[in-house]
Design an enzyme around this catalytic site. Structure first.
Site, short mmCIF file in Angstrom:
data_model
loop_
_atom_site.label_atom_id
_atom_site.label_comp_id
_atom_site.label_asym_id
_atom_site.label_seq_id
_atom_site.Cartn_x
_atom_site.Cartn_y
_atom_site.Cartn_z
N GLY A 1 0.81 -1.05 -0.13
CA GLY A 1 0.10 -0.03 -0.07
C GLY A 1 0.79 1.31 0.16
N SER A 2 0.35 2.04 0.87
CA SER A 2 0.96 3.63 0.80
C SER A 2 2.34 3.82 1.22
CB SER A 2 0.19 4.61 1.51
OG SER A 2 -1.03 4.59 0.88
N ASN A 3 2.79 2.70 1.80
CA ASN A 3 4.32 2.49 2.16
C ASN A 3 5.17 3.04 1.08
OD1 ASN A 3 6.19 0.72 4.51
ND2 ASN A 3 4.42 1.65 5.03
N ILE A 4 4.90 2.73 -0.17
CA ILE A 4 5.59 2.80 -1.32
C ILE A 4 5.64 4.40 -1.89
CG2 ILE A 4 3.98 2.65 -3.23
CD1 ILE A 4 5.84 0.32 -4.43
N LYS A 5 4.71 5.33 -1.20
CA LYS A 5 4.64 6.63 -1.94
C LYS A 5 5.92 7.43 -1.67
CE LYS A 5 -0.54 6.70 -1.21
NZ LYS A 5 -1.51 7.01 -0.53
#
Length: 545
Positions: free
Chosen positions: A231-235
């Protein structure tokens, strides 16, 4: 043929024949069978781990047992306990027999068969004692053999902080137990954490736990091999990809992006966060901002329609333009360690799973940009966050700290013969300005004034550690049609001079704790706290000494 004759002979043996053989006779046959496997002048273990009285009894009759000898066998010692990453020792695998024989091993030697034992077999094995024979024309020895003394294997010192390792294991169990007790969490039964030094790549803790059949089981191997949607960890990597490819938007009004065929692309927790720039997009975890980066990469248009945006000029599935955009984003992610091996010194490291980029709708590249397409291992996340924390250097992850000569007595380490030197796998070429944007965004995730996603890590008792990082919530579809989410936090501290990275994953965690705090955030906070408490306690101890 011989096999057929042997099978015929076996078929004639009855149950009555077998029952007439006594226990002592069976032992004799077992020893005889072992002796028949031995080769001339090659040591062969008939039995190991015998009792002291048996050892002495056999020793007293060696004169009447030609070819039989007694020796003290070697063993591995794990002074801090046997964690999974240490691996195991066993017989030489049949497929690797030739490999070891040409290196001077005997057929019945034991070797490392997994993890560190396997990876560093050459270091740990040492040099066994040898018997040198002089043979005559009959191939029989002419005299008593000359004994050539061996040397035990070197000692290995690891980067693991065993006290921290045990504390992390306990933290995961305690918080997982809390999460499983809440209604609405049918798929929550495991949790994982990695703690690392971002400046050296040294692993400080690798922990995983799974609850099954009424008890907790060690599941730490999945920190290296398990693959999860993040999920948003990659942002943070997505924002840096935007800077690298000159596709970063300025400030945008976060509201739904509509596709002609439905499936609007929106942000969470609401459909309209408001105006955000790159820093605020990280603080508020704006999906729409990341969607703009993906759309610019794939060269399609996002048009303002008042209450929403409309995606226009979409490339066809599998078109060179769309595939190239996917490849570009995936390549940049790999520069941080996502989707590639971290090169940790453990065999058979997992690679995660790559989604098919040749037959997907163009909107899927937006999902890729928010961590909903490829999957990654927990140690990849630790390497990714370390690369951002240390200013753009992807450090090889490792468990080995040093190799030492065998200790001469307990509690005294031998002389260092090899010291691990940190290894930079690649250096991110992004500008310092771009990295600073991500650092500020990660700081606001825990200390922001708008909609931070982990504000508890900026409050007592954690505020003194100056934690920065990124949360993630990834949608996961189960085989039975149900859906759940993975909850993650990956971050570093202190934010202005990072010395530790913590990555936490709670797969299938659909609820928050009774205090309103996500289990992933709570676990991360307690792990950071445990690290600094142990560090400060050791510093105080050194000062007192």
């Amino acid at each position: 043929d011989e096999n057929a004759a042997y099978e015929l002979l076996l078929s004639k043996i009855t149950e009555q024949d077998l029952s007439s053989i006594g226990k002592q006779e069976m032992q004799v046959v077992s020893i005889w069978r072992k002796l028949n496997q031995a080769m001339n002048l090659t040591p062969f273990i008939v039995k190991s781990g015998i009792k002291k009285e048996v050892f002495h009894r056999v020793g007293a009759h060696l004169d009447s047992l030609p070819g039989i000898n007694l020796t003290v066998d070697s063993t591995r010692v794990y002074p801090k306990g046997h964690e999974f990453y240490l691996g195991s020792v066993g017989s030489i695998p049949r497929g690797k027999l030739d490999y070891y024989l040409v290196r001077g091993y005997n057929r019945n030697d034991e070797v490392g068969t997994s993890y560190l034992e396997q990876y560093y077999e050459d270091v740990l094995n040492g040099i066994p004692a040898r018997m040198k024979y002089v043979k005559g024309n009959s191939e029989n020895p002419l005299a008593e053999p000359e004994r050539i003394e061996g040397r035990r294997g070197y000692d290995m010192v690891l980067t693991i902080n065993i006290e921290l390792q045990h504390k992390v294991e306990q933290i995961l169990r305690d918080i997982l137990r809390e999460g499983m007790s809440l209604p609405g969490n049918p798929y929550l039964n495991s949790a994982y954490a990695v703690v690392a030094n971002p400046n050296t790549g040294g692993i400080l803790a690798l922990a995983g736990t799974e609850y099954e059949n009424g008890e907790f089981h060690d599941d730490s191997l999945k920190t290296v091999r398990g693959a999860f949607a993040i999920g948003s960890n990659i942002k943070g990597a997505t924002v840096l990809a935007g800077y690298e490819t000159d596709t970063i938007p300025g400030s945008i009004n976060d509201k739904p992006i509509e596709f002609r065929r439905g499936n609007d692309f929106t942000s969470y927790p609401g459909n309209h966060i408001g105006w955000v720039d790159a820093v605020e997009a990280l603080e508020n975890s704006s999906n729409v901002y990341m969607g703009f980066i993906a759309a610019n990469l794939a060269d399609f248009t996002i048009t303002n329609k008042g209450s929403h945006y409309l995606a226009k000029g979409l490339p066809l599935p599998g078109s060179p333009k769309l595939v190239s955009a996917f490849k570009s984003l995936r390549h940049i992610y790999s520069q941080f360690g996502l989707g590639v091996q971290t090169q940790i010194d453990l065999p058979r490291e997992g690679l995660g799973f790559e989604g098919n980029i040749y037959n997907v709708q163009p909107g899927q590249i937006m999902r890729f940009a928010i961590g909903q397409f490829d999957t990654y291992t927990p140690i990849m996340l630790a390497q990714y966050m370390s690369t951002i924390a240390n200013g753009g250097y992807r450090m090889q992850l490792h468990l080995l700290k040093s190799i030492r000569e065998p200790a001469v007595k307990d509690g005294v380490e031998g002389k260092i013969v090899y010291q691990y030197e940190p290894n930079v796998l690649n250096h991110i070429t992004m500008s310092e300005q771009a990295l600073n944007v991500v650092h500020r965004g990660f700081w606001k995730v825990t200390h922001g004034s708008s909609i931070p996603t982990a504000p508890e890590l900026g409050e007592p008792p954690y505020q003194k550690y100056r934690i920065a990082g990124k949360t993630g919530t990834a949608d996961v579809n189960k085989p039975n049609g149900d859906s759940t989410v993975n909850e993650l936090f990956t971050g570093y501290a202190p934010a202005d001079d990072p010395e530790v990275v913590v990555s936490v994953i709670f797969p299938g965690d659909d609820t928050e704790g009774p205090d309103g705090m996500g289990h992933h955030v709570k676990a991360a906070g307690q792990i950071f706290q445990a690290y600094f408490q142990l560090k400060n306690g050791q510093a105080a101890k050194n000062q007192a000494e």
